[in-house]
Design a protein around this motif. Structure first.
Motif, short mmCIF file in Angstrom:
data_model
loop_
_atom_site.label_atom_id
_atom_site.label_comp_id
_atom_site.label_asym_id
_atom_site.label_seq_id
_atom_site.Cartn_x
_atom_site.Cartn_y
_atom_site.Cartn_z
N ASN A 67 0.82 -1.22 0.00
CA ASN A 67 0.00 0.00 0.00
C ASN A 67 0.85 1.27 0.00
O ASN A 67 0.48 2.28 -0.59
CB ASN A 67 -0.97 -0.02 1.18
CG ASN A 67 -2.12 -0.98 0.95
OD1 ASN A 67 -2.79 -0.93 -0.08
ND2 ASN A 67 -2.34 -1.89 1.89
N SER A 100 -11.25 2.72 -4.62
CA SER A 100 -11.22 1.26 -4.70
C SER A 100 -12.60 0.69 -5.03
O SER A 100 -12.71 -0.46 -5.45
CB SER A 100 -10.74 0.66 -3.37
OG SER A 100 -11.66 0.93 -2.34
N THR A 155 -2.12 -9.63 -1.68
CA THR A 155 -3.05 -9.82 -2.79
C THR A 155 -4.20 -8.81 -2.82
O THR A 155 -4.67 -8.44 -3.88
CB THR A 155 -3.63 -11.25 -2.79
OG1 THR A 155 -4.19 -11.53 -1.51
CG2 THR A 155 -2.55 -12.26 -3.09
N GLU A 156 -4.64 -8.34 -1.66
CA GLU A 156 -5.68 -7.30 -1.68
C GLU A 156 -5.13 -6.01 -2.27
O GLU A 156 -5.82 -5.30 -3.01
CB GLU A 156 -6.21 -7.04 -0.27
CG GLU A 156 -7.40 -6.08 -0.27
CD GLU A 156 -8.02 -5.90 1.11
OE1 GLU A 156 -9.15 -5.39 1.18
OE2 GLU A 156 -7.36 -6.27 2.09
N GLY A 160 -5.42 -11.68 -6.24
CA GLY A 160 -6.30 -10.52 -6.25
C GLY A 160 -7.69 -10.91 -6.72
O GLY A 160 -7.84 -11.60 -7.73
N HIS A 161 -8.70 -10.45 -6.00
CA HIS A 161 -10.07 -10.78 -6.40
C HIS A 161 -10.50 -9.89 -7.56
O HIS A 161 -10.04 -8.77 -7.72
CB HIS A 161 -11.03 -10.62 -5.21
CG HIS A 161 -10.90 -9.32 -4.48
ND1 HIS A 161 -9.78 -8.99 -3.74
CD2 HIS A 161 -11.72 -8.25 -4.41
CE1 HIS A 161 -9.93 -7.79 -3.22
NE2 HIS A 161 -11.10 -7.31 -3.62
N SER A 221 -5.07 -6.36 -6.01
CA SER A 221 -6.41 -6.11 -6.54
C SER A 221 -6.72 -4.61 -6.55
O SER A 221 -7.34 -4.10 -7.48
CB SER A 221 -7.44 -6.87 -5.70
OG SER A 221 -8.72 -6.80 -6.28
N LEU A 222 -6.27 -3.90 -5.51
CA LEU A 222 -6.45 -2.45 -5.47
C LEU A 222 -5.74 -1.79 -6.64
O LEU A 222 -6.28 -0.89 -7.29
CB LEU A 222 -5.93 -1.90 -4.14
CG LEU A 222 -5.96 -0.38 -3.98
CD1 LEU A 222 -7.39 0.17 -4.08
CD2 LEU A 222 -5.32 0.03 -2.66
#
Length: 580
Positions: A257, A423, A282-283, A325-326, A286-287
């Motif tokens: 981040n 996001s 991984t989040e 990442g979703h 995805s961001l």
């Protein structure tokens, strides 16, 4: 498979406990040998502990380029009691084993060299590594002056006393090595190569580090995790030289981040980690996909799941990087096979991340990161520092819909526009929306970038003849071992393809594979992850797979035996009636 020692190649192995200076011998000896005109390759395997255990380093010395490990051991130096047990299967009657009987106990197989006594005479146990380096240099007939110069350069910052004691220790070891060579009638079988003087000594860690600098990286955030830590340490050591901001974050979530925040502000940002650390990121990946913010992520692979074997090697994170990442969004995956690849692909990663406003992932592994070899000077000519950033106007829209999916990228403070990112799904201006028609168009906008990414994908490098009917597919760090095995087999019908870009695949891949009669895949994992990716992208199944997942890299002997076995099956089947 046992392999005879080629006339122009020697495999030197040092084994001992963690903390006995084995890496010092490796780094000293490889540099001395290169300066003397020999090609070198070195790699290590070590346990996950600070002291004790059993570790070893292979230094391969050759009169021709060598860049991968061999199983055979021509000379073994044993520094710790009980540390050579795991090497027993690699020893032959021709292996020269050198050790200190005062430490190891009397052993008929081991030629006695009093490392501990010579080190004590020079100043203490700390100098055992210098004695060992001197012994090997003396055995090979390397002038002691070259060894002393390397040690002086290495220890000058620690004072003249340290330099002098290392000089004394190496000299004692060198004299012992010369005596040993005379007594055993050992003659150096190697031939020098004048081209070596133009080479530089690099490992994967330094290649990725300098590639990041060349690519314009000016921000790094990371939480230490081997083997990816080498890039963090490398960039930190050069931060003042190149104006870099390097931050050791409190964890991997913070690191990714931070990098995204720096990139939003206009930096060329990078993170480095291993598989376990990337799982936490991984989040953030995805961001990056949603806010279309460039970031370069280096993953030094090691065996999992969980902590696994934290100091060993594997290619087990390809699918993790591919699917992390979703949601659905584009990305690029590079997998360098040589230090030169590591440099050029890392530099390229920053350009592509900026151009397409996407995450670009560089997949290496412990073997690649920790292995040294002589490398031609890195090529700076293709490096592109174009920033792909615009000065914003009053009506600026961060996610303006374009035909190629790439919106003009502004940064806060440069121009009159508001650079709004979110996001949540968002409008062209960057504001949160739940308009489903806008949602559909934004998804399509992000994914349309894949068309250009596929067109610009790097083709695989062919090793061997273009008309070969058997193709061996490899990716990442297996390039050199496959190349040497193919060269040893010397069958014109066998060639290899090395993929340094594993996603998106080069568009011509399907055509290359369809023209072959037999295709094999080589991977350091248990499930054939790249073979599955090829099937997904091309529809071409690869049933013949050579897989290794014990934490060690392939040796030349293993690779050659695996290929020959599958070639024999192929030829046997072709001889049967009705078999195509």
């Amino acid at each position: 498979m046992k392999q005879k020692s080629p006339p122009n190649d020697l495999a030197l192995v040092l084994c001992g406990e963690q903390g006995q200076g084995i890496q010092t011998v490796e780094q000293t000896l490889t540099l001395v040998l290169m300066r003397e005109g020999y090609h070198v390759f070195s790699t290590k395997e070590y346990m996950s502990r600070i002291r004790g255990g059993s570790s070893s380093t292979l230094v391969r010395v050759s009169g021709r380029p060598a860049a991968c490990p061999v199983d055979r051991i021509d000379v073994l130096v044993v520094l710790g009691k009980g540390t050579m047990t795991h090497l027993e299967k690699r020893l032959t009657k021709k292996t020269l084993i050198i050790g200190d009987h005062a430490v190891l106990g009397a052993d008929a197989r081991v030629v006695d060299v009093p490392f501990s006594r010579l080190a004590t005479e020079a100043g203490g146990d700390l100098f055992t590594s210098a004695v060992a380096a001197g012994t090997l240099a003396g055995l090979l007939g390397i002038p002691v002056e070259g060894l002393e110069k390397v040690l002086a350069d290495r220890y000058r910052a620690k004072g003249s006393d340290m330099v002098e004691k290392n000089r004394t220790a190496s000299g004692k070891g060198h004299a012992e090595g010369r005596t040993l060579a005379d007594r055993l009638r050992f003659k150096n079988p190697l031939q020098k190569d004048g081209r070596v003087s133009a080479l530089q000594l690099h490992n994967g860690g330094s290649a990725v580090t300098f590639g990041a600098v060349a690519g314009g990286c000016n921000f790094m955030a990371s939480y230490p995790m081997s083997p990816g830590t080498a890039v963090l340490e490398g960039l930190a050591s050069h931060a003042r030289d190149f104006g870099l901001v390097v931050e050791q974050a409190e964890d991997e979530i913070a690191a990714v981040n931070m990098a995204l925040g720096a990139s939003y502000a206009g930096a060329r940002a990078m993170v480095t980690t291993s598989g376990g650390g990337f799982a936490l990121m991984t989040e953030g990946v995805s961001l990056a996909g949603m806010i279309e913010t460039p970031v370069v992520i280096h993953i030094g692979q090691r065996p999992g799941p969980a902590t696994g074997l934290p100091t060993r090697t594997e290619q087990g994170d390809l699918e993790l990087a591919l699917y992390a990442g979703h949601g659905e969004f584009p990305r690029i995956l590079f997998a360098p096979g040589t230090p030169a690849d590591g440099f050029s692909l890392t530099a390229r990663a920053f350009d592509l991340a900026d151009r397409f406003q996407i995450p670009v992932i560089i997949l290496t592994d412990q073997f690649f990161m920790d292995s040294y070899s002589g490398t031609p000077p890195f090529d700076l000519s293709p490096v592109n520092h174009e920033r792909h950033i615009v000065q914003t106007g009053a009506g600026y829209q961060r996610y303006h819909l374009t035909a190629d999916g790439i919106s003009p990228r502004g940064i806060p403070g440069w121009g009159d526009g508001l650079v709004c990112v979110d996001s949540d799904e968002h409008t062209e201006a960057g504001y949160i929306t739940e308009d489903l028609d806008v949602r559909r168009r934004m998804v399509e906008k992000r994914l349309v970038k894949l068309r250009r990414l596929r067109r610009e994908a790097l083709p695989p490098e062919r090793i061997g003849r273009r008309d070969a009917k058997t193709l061996i597919l490899c990716w990442g760090s297996n390039r050199a071992v496959v190349e040497e095995a193919v060269r040893n087999i010397a069958d014109p019908s066998v060639a290899a393809l090395h993929f340094s870009q594993v996603y998106p695949l080069w568009q011509g891949t399907s055509g290359l594979l369809s023209r072959a009669r037999k295709v094999m895949a080589v991977e350091n994992n248990a499930t054939g992850q790249f073979a599955r990716l090829v099937l997904r992208e091309t529809g071409f199944p690869i049933e013949n797979q050579i897989l290794k997942y014990d934490g060690l890299p392939f040796s030349v002997e293993e690779m050659e035996a695996g290929i020959r076995k599958r070639l024999a099956v192929k030829r046997k089947n072709r001889g049967k009636r009705g078999t195509p």
